[in-house]
Scaffold this motif. Structure first.
Motif, mmCIF file in Angstrom:
data_model
loop_
_atom_site.group_PDB
_atom_site.id
_atom_site.type_symbol
_atom_site.label_atom_id
_atom_site.label_comp_id
_atom_site.label_asym_id
_atom_site.label_seq_id
_atom_site.Cartn_x
_atom_site.Cartn_y
_atom_site.Cartn_z
ATOM 1 N N UNK A 29 -0.317 -0.907 -54.533
ATOM 2 C CA UNK A 29 -0.294 -0.425 -53.154
ATOM 3 C C UNK A 29 0.551 0.842 -53.033
ATOM 4 N N UNK A 30 1.700 0.858 -53.678
ATOM 5 C CA UNK A 30 2.557 2.045 -53.625
ATOM 6 C C UNK A 30 1.900 3.239 -54.298
ATOM 7 N N UNK A 31 1.254 2.995 -55.446
ATOM 8 C CA UNK A 31 0.572 4.104 -56.132
ATOM 9 C C UNK A 31 -0.611 4.612 -55.320
ATOM 10 N N UNK A 32 -1.317 3.705 -54.658
ATOM 11 C CA UNK A 32 -2.442 4.121 -53.813
ATOM 12 C C UNK A 32 -1.959 4.994 -52.660
ATOM 13 N N UNK A 33 -0.867 4.584 -52.031
ATOM 14 C CA UNK A 33 -0.331 5.351 -50.905
ATOM 15 C C UNK A 33 0.116 6.740 -51.359
ATOM 16 N N UNK A 34 0.653 6.833 -52.566
ATOM 17 C CA UNK A 34 1.165 8.123 -53.046
ATOM 18 C C UNK A 34 0.057 9.032 -53.551
ATOM 19 N N UNK A 35 -0.916 8.453 -54.265
ATOM 20 C CA UNK A 35 -1.915 9.289 -54.949
ATOM 21 C C UNK A 35 -3.285 9.277 -54.295
ATOM 22 N N UNK A 36 -3.600 8.196 -53.568
ATOM 23 C CA UNK A 36 -4.920 8.068 -52.983
ATOM 24 C C UNK A 36 -6.006 7.723 -53.988
ATOM 25 N N UNK A 37 -5.655 7.442 -55.234
ATOM 26 C CA UNK A 37 -6.646 7.130 -56.262
ATOM 27 C C UNK A 37 -7.191 5.709 -56.065
ATOM 28 N N UNK A 83 3.408 3.835 -40.183
ATOM 29 C CA UNK A 83 1.976 3.688 -39.896
ATOM 30 C C UNK A 83 1.123 4.519 -40.843
ATOM 31 N N UNK A 84 1.575 5.714 -41.128
ATOM 32 C CA UNK A 84 0.801 6.554 -42.043
ATOM 33 C C UNK A 84 0.731 5.939 -43.433
ATOM 34 N N UNK A 85 1.824 5.368 -43.886
ATOM 35 C CA UNK A 85 1.826 4.729 -45.202
ATOM 36 C C UNK A 85 0.857 3.548 -45.233
ATOM 37 N N UNK A 86 0.877 2.760 -44.179
ATOM 38 C CA UNK A 86 -0.033 1.604 -44.136
ATOM 39 C C UNK A 86 -1.488 2.053 -44.057
#
Length: 590
Positions: free
Chosen positions: A154-162, A206-209
């Motif tokens: 989840x953290x990697x998705x939020x940071x990279x969008x991959x 909110x943006x992170x979620x």
């Protein structure tokens, strides 16, 4: 990357994990198969891998097809060999520990401060009782893995969008749900990690979620599909605490006190330092009173100090406390009947995932910006505190291993395996295994034909036998006899007793009524040829028994009640006479 460029903290972290696996392997090796392990191996040995009886079986309210699949494979490769069970536990622990390390690296990077939460997870005993018990470990370890892995994704998705992190996280969740239904909390924890990390760093929550929306959506689809399967398999109307068993808030409060003050809090600071056990129960935490007081003081000090040194971390501790309290509600609801003792909550096996949540909380605190500079003596104090925690945890681990090593099933199964290697071909009737191997509350799973199915030769256990023998409490096969709880009264024919010819049932009156349970009937007979008969209590299922020419006897295990047996011939032209004989329980000379 060359070895010279590998961060030293990475070498230390991996070495610490290897050391943990050595210690955990020693702990697991000191134990043996226990309770649910024997139920699961017995079912695995009597079911095919892809059968609904195995994969779609509700085990005490649990739906865990992948756990049963693991047990089936281990039983097929090495039936009732504890070494393979230990290997599977160590492998799952390695996966969970590496997943926790991965999450900490994602949150903190390869920095020395990650050694604090990592050391807490690796050395602490919160995860130990669930790990050492095979069936519990098959639930708890995949859950720990998924909590850490999906949170990192989840953290990697939020940071990279991959989107590969969406696929990875959804697959990990699905696998964990196949082992334990409590994995339904994984997406909630992952979302909380994303939100709390954004909060402590002063970023928009909110943006992170929103950036993790694909993972939340994919997890939701998996949860819905799993929930449908769960509701089809598990009867949710069954409960260990029905209205007639309801207990007051005092009892629930006592269970909560045992779980937190005598279990989780001492374990969180290196305890409980002492374990107690009543065979055949699992060990439970039994910390001294001074230890409980010091544990609460230490926890309060850590929380207060972190709040004074770091910004925006109150929400982190509130979320961790809420998780610990809320995830105890199902345990309190299901296990809070009048027969539930407080020691059950002190066994800690229900709270292994709390270790991952507290590890994450510690990492989130370290991610928060500092309010002020840490004093020069800060690092030595932390080093001393971690050393005390580690030494206390190792002592607690040693105490648990000593208590857990008392395994009654070890000697029983070892002796039975040796006896079966020299089996002469005459079947044994079903019987209960010793109570300290599998309690009668597990009936009918505690019958020898189920518990010993993985190591029993084909045909060893039957409903009838020409020679009555039993397994002793040590696993030795000895001759046995039928008690005269009741007896077949003398028949009307002085030369034959009861004459059995043709398919019409003949009634064999007993000397008195018998209650509903499993009984053994000793049929003393004279037959003119080889044949087969059917025997039963009136209204109960028939048991088929072979008869042989001449004067013989056959022992039949019957489930039923009543004042008479019924017998009929299944072989045309068979002439059979049945005489007086006992009907009752079986025993052997001790």
């Amino acid at each position: 990357m060359s070895l010279a460029r590998v961060p030293r903290v990475a070498v230390v972290a991996v070495s610490a994990i290897l050391l943990q696996l050595v210690v955990r392997g020693w702990v697991a090796g000191s134990g043996y198969f226990y309770w649910d392990d024997l139920i699961m191996t017995g079912r695995a040995a009597t079911s095919s891998l892809w059968s609904a009886d195995l994969l779609w079986y509700s085990h005490d309210g649990h739906f865990m097809p992948l756990a049963y699949m693991t047990v089936w494979l281990a039983t097929a490769i090495a039936p009732l060999r504890w070494g393979l069970a230990v290997a599977s536990l160590v492998l799952l622990q390695a996966a969970a520990s590496l997943a926790v390390l991965r999450l900490l690296v994602v949150m903190l990077g390869w920095r020395w401060r990650l050694s604090i939460p990592l050391g807490f997870y690796l050395a602490g005993v919160l995860t130990l009782p669930a790990f050492a018990w095979w069936s519990a470990g098959l639930n708890a370890l995949p859950l720990q893995f998924a909590l850490a892995w999906v949170s990192a994704d989840a953290l990697r998705l939020v940071r990279t969008g991959q989107r590969r992190y969406v696929v990875s996280g959804v697959v990990a969740l699905a696998v964990a749900l196949g082992f334990f239904e409590k994995a339904a909390v994984v997406p909630v924890v992952a979302a909380a990690v994303v939100a709390l990390l954004a909060r402590v760093r002063g970023e928009p929550v909110r943006r992170a979620l929103r950036r993790g929306a694909l993972l939340w959506a994919g997890s939701g689809v998996v949860l819905v599909m799993w929930a449908v399967c769960y509701l089809l398999v598990v009867d949710t109307t069954e409960s260990n605490s029905g209205p007639e068993q309801a207990t007051g808030p005092e009892h629930a409060g006592a269970l909560l006190h045992s779980a937190i003050s005598l279990g989780i809090v001492p374990a969180a600071v290196g305890g409980p330092w002492h374990w107690e056990r009543w065979i055949p129960a699992t060990p439970w935490a039994d910390p001294p009173h001074w230890g409980v007081v010091l544990a609460w003081i230490a926890v309060a000090a850590v929380v207060a100090l972190s709040i004074s040194l770091r910004r925006r971390v109150i929400a982190v501790w509130v979320a961790a406390a809420a998780y610990i309290l809320l995830t105890q509600i199902p345990v309190l609801v299901i296990r809070s009947g009048p027969g539930t003792t407080a020691e059950l909550m002190q066994s800690l096996r229900y709270f292994a995932d709390d270790a991952v949540v507290l590890t994450i909380a510690g990492a989130l605190v370290l991610c928060a910006p500092a309010r002020r500079q840490v004093p020069r003596y800060g690092r030595p104090v932390v080093a001393v505190a971690m050393s005390v925690f580690t030494l206390g945890s190792l002592w607690s681990t040693y105490g648990f291993a000593r208590s857990w090593s008392n395994a009654p099933a070890r000697g029983y199964l070892t002796t039975a395996r040796a006896e079966f290697a020299h089996w002469d071909g005459d079947p044994l009737l079903q019987q209960e295994v010793p109570w300290n191997v599998l309690n009668p509350l597990a009936f009918p799973q505690n019958q020898t034909d189920r518990v010993l199915a993985p190591i029993a030769p084909p045909g060893l256990f039957a409903r009838t036998t020409p020679r009555l023998r039993m397994l002793t409490d040590t696993g030795t096969i000895v001759d046995a006899q039928v008690w005269w709880n009741r007896g077949i009264v003398p028949g009307p024919d002085p030369d034959c007793g009861y004459r059995v010819r043709g398919p019409a049932a003949v009634e064999l009156p007993l000397t008195g009524p018998m209650l509903m349970r499993a009984w053994t009937a000793q049929l003393n007979y004279l037959a003119d040829r080889e044949g087969r008969v059917a025997v039963a209590f009136e209204g109960s299922d028939e048991v088929l028994a072979d008869v042989h020419p001449g004067l013989n006897q056959v022992f039949v295990r019957l489930l039923g009640s009543g004042s008479a047996l019924r017998i009929r011939s299944l072989t045309p032209d068979l002439a059979l006479c049945v005489g007086v004989g006992p009907v009752g329980v079986t025993s052997f000379d001790r």
